[in-house]
Write an enzyme that holds these catalytic residues in place. Structure first.
Site, PDB file in Angstrom:
ATOM      1  N   LYS A  39      22.735  31.176  54.035  1.00  0.00           N
ATOM      2  CA  LYS A  39      22.294  29.779  54.027  1.00  0.00           C
ATOM      3  C   LYS A  39      23.267  29.023  54.922  1.00  0.00           C
ATOM      4  CE  LYS A  39      19.946  26.228  52.153  1.00  0.00           C
ATOM      5  NZ  LYS A  39      18.486  26.057  52.210  1.00  0.00           N
ATOM      6  N   GLY A 118      16.625  28.613  56.075  1.00  0.00           N
ATOM      7  CA  GLY A 118      16.828  27.332  56.724  1.00  0.00           C
ATOM      8  C   GLY A 118      16.910  26.175  55.749  1.00  0.00           C
ATOM      9  N   ASN A 177       3.095  30.361  48.782  1.00  0.00           N
ATOM     10  CA  ASN A 177       3.791  30.180  47.513  1.00  0.00           C
ATOM     11  C   ASN A 177       3.145  29.017  46.766  1.00  0.00           C
ATOM     12  OD1 ASN A 177       5.774  30.546  45.517  1.00  0.00           O
ATOM     13  ND2 ASN A 177       7.080  28.985  46.423  1.00  0.00           N
TER      14      ASN A 177
END
Length: 226
Positions: A39, A118, A177
């Protein structure tokens, strides 16, 4: 899956990039690969005796094998839970490509695959001069798009895909999702997305209640190798 790294972005913030990234890490590990998460920039951190820590970055660290040092996973941990550019200004931190590239190189040396998550949606900048596209070009990796299934997802998914391609980057797949469990016509929307998005479909995740171990969902995703 022959890729050595890829960048996970989304159609918006809060659409499950971290959870999907963790599922992908478990999927890769289940195939016998050493897989670690990254991250690069995280806003919204809590201070501990080990320094500033971000919940998403900690989840990626927990899903990684081997387990890298936190500072490699998350080189820029910004306290304020706001857009990274604003959080960096408030923290008087300058986000630069060099530390991000250096951490990525070290992670790549430790693993077979690096899953880089991201911030926010694709067009969310890291600072005044660095977009996510700038970082992805520097790392020389392709992009995977997480599409949050809720009202408006068709517009967001098509715009995000077009933006990634307009930036001259490879978008090698997308994952649906389910964000809104009450969304009308989920299957119909999913079918239209599969028709309209010009990139490979990697799978669909149902609405997942909090506390579910991402490892249990690893078989639901089917990346089409690169």
């Amino acid at each position: 899956m022959s890729l050595s790294a890829f960048y996970v972005t989304g159609t918006d913030t809060g659409i499950g990039k971290t959870f999907v990234s963790c599922i992908l890490l478990h999927m890769l590990r289940g195939r016998g690969q050493r897989a670690v998460g990254m991250k690069p920039v995280a806003s919204g951190c809590t201070y501990s005796d080990t320094g500033w820590r971000n919940e998403d970055a900690l989840a990626l660290q927990a899903a990684s094998d081997p387990t890298p040092a936190y500072d490699l996973i998350n080189p820029y941990a910004l306290p304020a839970a706001v857009a990274p550019e604003i959080a960096a200004i408030e923290a008087r931190v300058t986000v630069a490509l060099e530390p991000l590239s250096a951490s990525f190189t070290q992670l790549r040396a430790q693993a077979d695959v690096v899953v880089v998550e991201g911030v926010g949606g694709w067009a969310t900048p890291l600072n005044a001069t660095i977009d996510q596209a700038t970082l992805v070009r520097a790392l020389e990796i392709p992009v995977v798009l997480v599409v949050g299934l809720r009202l408006g997802c068709m517009n967001h998914a098509r715009l995000s895909t077009a933006a990634i391609m307009a930036d001259g980057l490879r978008c090698i797949g997308w994952i649906a999702n389910t964000i809104d469990p009450h969304m009308a016509r989920i299957e119909e929307n999913l079918a239209l997305l599969r028709q309209r998005l010009p990139i490979p479909y990697w799978g669909h995740l149902p609405h997942i209640p909090p506390g579910i171990n991402p490892a249990t969902l690893a078989t639901r995703l089917h990346p089409q190798g690169d």
